[in-house]
Design an enzyme around this catalytic site. Structure first.
Site: not given
Ligand code: NAD
Length: 501
Positions: A244-247, A301, A400
């Site tokens: 998921g996101s870096t944040r 990503c 991003e």
């Molecule tokens: P996101 O970080 O918002 O969410 C990812 C997951 O984390 C979701 O299941 C979400 O419900 C969960 N989440 C959100 N807040 C949370 C918290 N406070 N505690 C625990 N879990 C939490 O990301 P997104 O919008 O779903 O996906 C897009 C991001 O994913 C982009 O930054 C993309 O680059 C990244 N990504 C990275 C790869 C990689 O292999 N590096 C692959 C695919 C996507």
């Protein structure tokens, strides 16, 4: 068969599709007790499914079931060959249901069916097949020792793994975590994104049918700041496997640090550079550069979202690039000819539009596209976009965007290209277009990036590691290296008693 299906075939299959709802806990589908979760088809704006998401109590029940299955159950203890049989059966069931899985992901998040059926699902199946094949081919070690001592170095499953995944490749990102984690003998709780929960529920049904025991694989659809956070803080969870996101990756490290110091593996964001040199083959560089930013609506990503052009060929390249970009016309994702579907939802479309508006307001020139559009009067679509001469510190070059938007810039020489490419907190993927072997050698060594493509983009298979450096994360998905994330090393130093005889 998949390749032969027409848009009408897919639409007819979509009409017949029935979704599972709820959560899969301790071997059964259960009604959950959290806030309502509503899945919307971004192409039609219609509700696909609505059901209560998981609550804190549901997380606790699943975590306890996983703990019990790991501490007292057979899965971590059985012969690896036996686990392999079950995982191979799961892969075979996924193959039988591959059209259904592809359709669910396309309806749930908008990716063109050609991508879900042609890439995501076959790759997800490959992840399970590879994990099943690999799991009994990894050996433990014996360290060199004196004759009266034996030192075993054993790899053991970590325990309960919570896999938290995003919406852009719903089943594939889940498979990259779940397959090696299960194969290594762990119990896994999968939390799909709240924006794309449905294929994970079918995976749960297939896993049960394949013989994965209760508590060993569970699925908890839910919101990140509730279910994800609760899993990340839970003391019965031993490892977080996150994409998921870096944040959010940063938040997980804090949750782990403030609970039980569980392992945290993060595949996070990217702002990936592509360098086009004057000695590159420009037609293929242009075609593949368009694919690298516009496929899957740029919700990738590893999208090559920063395109740096060597000055002598910049104009010629851009003419070719504009032509290649024109092939990405927003269209019905169920049509196998469509290359650009809708963005995942209205909020995300508004977010991506915000980047374009701020770039324009800041004086940058939109070279092409960017407008939101409807297809047949519906959907969260936009035209692919490129922004010209974006300075290094501009938001469009540093953040991003995660949509079909590319930032363009020019460079004078190799040194400047390298400086610009590495001028980011991310380090996921990088592309290099050149036919000069010495330059390729220099740059592949100096680019700070976990993945580098030379004269191509995005290629790879299940045998190669996938992941980033810097703020793009740690650990690697896919390949034998993925097993390292889901196992702990144990050293056993055994002294043999002196032998009288
Ligand atoms: P996101 O970080 O918002 O969410 C990812 C997951 O984390 C979701 O299941 C979400 O419900 C969960 N989440 C959100 N807040 C949370 C918290 N406070 N505690 C625990 N879990 C939490 O990301 P997104 O919008 O779903 O996906 C897009 C991001 O994913 C982009 O930054 C993309 O680059 C990244 N990504 C990275 C790869 C990689 O292999 N590096 C692959 C695919 C996507």
């Amino acid at each position: 068969m998949t390749g032969l299906k027409t848009a009408a075939d897919w639409q007819a299959s979509a009409q017949r599709l029935r979704f599972s709802s709820g959560g899969f806990i301790d071997g059964d589908f259960r009604t959950l007790s959290g806030r309502e979760l509503i899945s919307i088809n971004p192409a039609t704006e219609q509700v696909l499914a609505a059901f209560p998401a998981a609550s804190e109590a549901n997380v606790d029940t699943a975590a306890r079931a996983a703990r019990h299955a790991f501490d007292d159950g057979g899965w971590p203890r059985m012969a690896p060959q036996q686990r392999a049989v079950v995982i191979k059966r799961l892969a075979a069931l996924m193959q039988t249901h591959q059209d259904q899985l592809a359709l669910i992901d396309t309806l749930d998040m908008g990716k063109p069916i050609a991508e879900s059926a042609g890439f995501d699902i076959p790759q997800a199946i490959a992840a399970f097949q590879h994990a099943a094949e690999a799991l009994d081919k990894r050996y433990d070690e014996l360290a060199p020792s004196a004759e009266d001592v034996q030192v075993a170095i054993r790899r053991e499953p970590i325990g309960v793994v919570a896999a938290i995944v995003p919406w852009n490749y719903p089943l594939l990102m889940a498979a990259w975590k779940v397959a090696p984690a299960l194969a290594a003998g762990n119990c896994v709780i999968l939390k799909p994104s709240e924006k794309s929960p449905l294929s994970a529920l079918l995976l749960a049904r297939l896993a049960a049918e394949a013989g994965v025991p209760p508590g060993v694989f569970q699925v908890l659809p839910g919101y990140g700041d509730e279910v994800g956070k609760c899993l990340a803080l839970h003391h019965d969870v031993d490892c977080l496997a996150f994409t998921g996101s870096t944040r959010v990756a940063g938040m997980l490290q804090v949750y782990a640090g403030s609970s039980n110091l569980k392992r945290v593996w993060c595949e996070a964001g990217g702002k990936n550079p592509s360098l086009i040199f004057d000695d590159a083959s420009l037609p293929s560089a242009a075609d593949i550069s368009a694919l690298a930013i516009y496929s899957n609506q740029g919700e990738v990503c590893i999208a090559a979202s920063r395109l740096y052009l060597h000055q002598p060929i910049a104009d010629e390249f851009l003419t070719l690039f504009d032509r290649a970009a024109a092939a990405f016309v927003p269209g019905d994702p169920l049509d196998p000819a469509t290359r650009l579907g809708p963005l995942v939802d209205a909020d995300h479309l508004a977010r991506v539009q915000g980047f374009i508006q701020r770039a324009r307001a800041g004086g940058l020139k939109i070279r092409h596209g960017g407008e939101p559009v409807k297809v047949d009067g519906k959907g969260f679509y936009m035209r692919p976009c490129s922004i010209e001469d974006v300075p290094p510190q501009a938001e469009a070059m540093t953040e991003e965007i995660f949509g079909p938007v590319v930032a363009l810039a020019r460079f004078a020489d190799e040194a400047e290209a390298l400086r610009l490419a590495n001028n980011t907190r991310y380090g996921l993927g990088a592309c290099l277009w050149s036919n000069n072997p010495a330059r390729i050698n220099r740059l592949t060594r100096r680019l700070k990036s976990g993945l580098i493509w030379v004269n191509t983009w995005g290629e790879g298979d299940v045998t190669v590691p996938f992941g980033g450096m810097k703020a793009s994360g740690n650990g690697r998905d896919k390949s034998l290296h993925a097993f390292d994330k889901y196992t702990d090393l144990k050293t056993i130093w055994q002294r043999f008693p002196a032998d009288e005889g």
